[in-house]
Motif scaffolding. Structure first.
Motif, short mmCIF file in Angstrom:
data_model
loop_
_atom_site.label_atom_id
_atom_site.label_comp_id
_atom_site.label_asym_id
_atom_site.label_seq_id
_atom_site.Cartn_x
_atom_site.Cartn_y
_atom_site.Cartn_z
N LEU A 50 95.80 -92.99 -57.86
CA LEU A 50 95.13 -91.84 -57.22
C LEU A 50 95.70 -91.59 -55.84
N LEU A 51 96.13 -92.67 -55.14
CA LEU A 51 96.72 -92.52 -53.81
C LEU A 51 98.08 -91.83 -53.89
N SER A 170 91.86 -90.28 -47.89
CA SER A 170 92.45 -89.72 -49.12
C SER A 170 91.53 -89.90 -50.33
N GLN A 171 90.67 -90.92 -50.29
CA GLN A 171 89.78 -91.17 -51.44
C GLN A 171 88.47 -90.40 -51.38
N LEU A 172 88.21 -89.75 -50.22
CA LEU A 172 86.96 -89.01 -50.09
C LEU A 172 86.87 -87.87 -51.10
N LYS A 173 88.03 -87.26 -51.45
CA LYS A 173 87.97 -86.14 -52.39
C LYS A 173 87.54 -86.59 -53.78
N THR A 179 87.90 -80.34 -53.57
CA THR A 179 89.32 -79.98 -53.55
C THR A 179 89.83 -80.05 -52.10
N VAL A 180 90.01 -81.27 -51.62
CA VAL A 180 90.45 -81.50 -50.24
C VAL A 180 91.97 -81.42 -50.20
N LEU A 384 87.17 -95.69 -59.45
CA LEU A 384 88.48 -96.19 -59.01
C LEU A 384 88.65 -96.02 -57.50
N ALA A 385 88.17 -94.88 -56.97
CA ALA A 385 88.24 -94.64 -55.52
C ALA A 385 87.43 -95.69 -54.77
N ALA A 386 86.23 -96.01 -55.30
CA ALA A 386 85.39 -97.04 -54.66
C ALA A 386 86.07 -98.40 -54.71
#
Length: 637
Positions: A50-51, A170-173, A179-180, A384-386
């Motif tokens: 995701l990154l 970057s993971q906040l979106k 849509t950041v 996954l972001a968490a």
């Protein structure tokens, strides 16, 4: 024959340790470690993809190919090779720059367009990874592994902390499902974009993320606190992933709450591809930065375990191993690999003895790629972001180092702060360059403004230390021992002279002028008959200062002779091996009985022809020093 064998052992470290593998004692530990590490590697591969701004499935390739290569070429037995958040984010920066997000939200719904964009991004990520691997391979072949010494611990710490902040943003979106804009723009714009769209937040994703973050942080804290009592760390990432996937599938979160899920994971591997030269040309800076950071992080982690388990590692061989791994991994559409501190911690703490554990972890990833990957398709991306954020605790806690560094070394503290701020404000590639530039600048400052000190005899021995740090000190009358810890060269010569004059307490040129003025006056008085010559008047006009140099490095005498440095006044006899030798020489040369019989020193001989100064009755630091009347001794080391 011996030469060929040595080359083979250096290039393939595996043949040095594999034949000596203790199968009965180690295999069970390596199996347990391999399974545990492999499960974590699967989840981190998906999360860190995701990154990189590519579909999660490609993270599995990054967790597989470099591990296989490292088994044969790597010199560390304990690190877990694969995706690393900082490196993934740096690759993601290049990806977002070359293939930006679609302009309007309406096109975002067009799955065909997004598939095309994702495929382009995968190619960019793989190309940048191959370029980084080529740089690492070249550096390793050219034997320049020493380059890591220019990346100090404070620089790496400041840089990875800045990267951790970027990872969080970057993971906040994915956590808010907004849509950041991409990562490669100032952080302020991202925050503004988030607050503008905050009302569109997907509550299900947000709640899931927060619950998992709390659970992961709590259990990781338990793992850290009770690591001596637990047989192995609790595999909390695996547990929450299984539960979250099951709940998402069972209650149809995607249909009911419109959460964003991992989606289809293709079975098997993709065919290797030839990289795009055009991407190479536009990503030279990114590739080099990724190569250096990936190597520096991996080598620093490998060094910790090599010291702990007492075996050597080779910096050049590590460059070759990661270089081949990234070239190979990139060819199969993986992204840049280094090592993860948390994953390496799992591999070592669960009993991993060798890279057999790493190989088995790759087998676990292989099973997921070939057989059971489809089971993870209902998993929310917010999970996954968490998990990605859960791995940042160690890096974010590095803020504590600022206080420690400030007390230990101000220059190192400034390097940390400047690298951190540069990484935040300029982006990770330029931030790293700025940090290295500032670090080299501090080296110049350290050499140009060294911390010069005045030394004194400590404890009536042959030991000489900074006079400010000790009470029981002895300073021979009229002698000053001056130490400059830096080589003297054109940039610091004026600073050296100023510090030397301050330490001695008088300016030689000023004394010389006064002496010449006094001589002229005496001559006039003698001429007029107003003054008669006596021995004591000789004392008045003779203000001589003797200079002695000790601890000079080898070859300095030869160089000075070739430069015509010595003459009738300045002789090679002014050089001594140690401070103590010079002080003994001064005390023997100077008949102190004439000037101060009360303070007569004597040299006492200890065993093995070792002399110390007996200072009974001698002046201590409370006495005043008459710098201008007796020999002065200057020391440069």
């Amino acid at each position: 024959e011996q030469h060929r064998k040595k080359i083979a052992f250096n290039l393939f470290p595996v043949i040095s340790w594999l034949p000596a593998y203790h199968f009965k004692d180690w295999i069970l530990s390596d199996i347990v470690s391999g399974i545990s590490t492999g499960l974590v590697a699967v989840l981190q591969g998906l999360a860190f993809a995701l990154l990189v701004n590519i579909p999660p499935g490609y993270g599995l390739y990054a967790a597989f190919f470099p591990v296989i290569i490292y088994f044969f070429f790597g010199s560390s037995r304990h690190i877990s090779v694969g995706p690393f958040p900082v490196l993934s984010l740096m690759v993601g920066g290049a990806v977002i720059r070359i293939v930006p997000d679609p302009v309007s939200n309406s096109t975002l719904a067009n799955s065909t367009l997004m598939d095309e964009i994702n495929q382009k991004r995968v190619v960019v990520a793989a190309s940048v990874t191959m370029l980084a691997g080529i740089f690492q391979l070249l550096l390793g072949v050219l034997r320049v592994g020493f380059i890591v010494i220019y990346l100090s611990q404070s620089l790496i710490s400041g840089f990875t902390t800045a990267a951790a902040i970027h990872v969080v943003v970057s993971q906040l979106k994915f956590i808010f499902q907004l849509t950041v804009p991409g990562y490669n723009i100032p952080l302020g714009i991202i925050w503004v974009s988030i607050f503008e769209q905050i009302t569109k937040t997907n509550i299900a994703d947000l709640v899931t993320s927060l619950i998992i973050l709390v659970i992961v942080f709590f259990v990781k804290e338990l793992n850290e606190r009770y690591k001596t009592k637990l047989p192995a760390p609790i595999p909390i990432e695996l547990i929450v992933t299984v539960i979250a996937t099951g709940l998402s599938y069972g209650f149809d979160f995607k249909g009911k709450f419109q959460v964003d899920t991992v989606g289809k994971l293709e079975k098997g591997f993709q065919a290797p591809f030839s990289p795009d030269v055009g991407i190479f040309e536009s990503c030279v800076g990114d590739g080099f930065a990724i190569a250096i950071v990936g190597f520096a992080v991996a080598f620093s982690v490998a060094k910790v375990y090599s010291i702990k388990h007492d075996y050597p590692i080779d910096a050049n061989q590590e460059l070759i191993a990661f270089g081949i791994g990234n070239v190979f991994g990139g060819a199969f559409k993986g992204f840049a690999a280094s090592t993860s501190l948390s994953r390496s911690g799992v591999q070592e703490s669960t009993g991993g003895k060798t890279q057999i554990a790493g190989l088995l972890s790759a087998v676990i990833v292989l099973i997921v790629i070939l057989a059971i990957g489809h089971l993870l398709e209902p998993l929310q991306k917010s999970v996954l972001a968490a998990l990605a954020l859960g791995n940042l605790k160690g890096m974010l806690m590095q803020f504590k180092e600022i206080k420690i560094l400030w007390g230990k070394d101000r220059y190192d503290c400034l390097i940390w702060i400047v690298t951190f701020l540069a990484g935040i404000l300029l982006g990770l590639d330029l931030g790293l360059a700025a940090g290295v530039g500032f670090e080299l600048l501090t080296v110049i400052f350290r050499a140009q403004f060294p911390k010069c000190t005045v030394l004194a005899n400590v404890g009536r021995s042959d030991i000489y230390r900074n006079r400010k740090d000790y009470r029981d000190i002895y300073e021979p009358e009229g002698v000053k021992i001056f130490r400059c810890p830096s080589p003297i060269f054109f940039a610091n010569i004026e600073f050296f002279k100023d510090k030397l004059i301050a330490a001695v307490g008088f300016k030689p040129l000023r004394v010389l002028r006064k002496r010449n003025k006094a001589l002229r006056k005496i001559r006039r008085m003698l001429k007029k008959g107003e003054l008669q010559v006596t021995p004591t008047l000789k004392e008045f006009v003779r203000i001589d200062v003797d200079v002695y140099i000790v601890g000079a490095h080898d070859g300095v005498l030869d160089k000075l002779e070739r430069c015509g440095f010595f003459d009738d006044e300045i002789k090679p006899s002014m050089f001594f091996l140690t401070i103590h030798d010079a002080v003994l020489y001064i005390l023997l040369k100077k008949d102190l009985e004439l000037s101060a019989p009360k303070y007569k020193p004597n040299m006492e001989k200890e065993d093995k022809d070792h002399y110390v100064i007996n200072t009974n009755g001698l002046r201590s630091r409370e006495f005043m020093v008459r710098d201008t009347s007796l020999p002065n001794f200057f020391n440069h080391q």
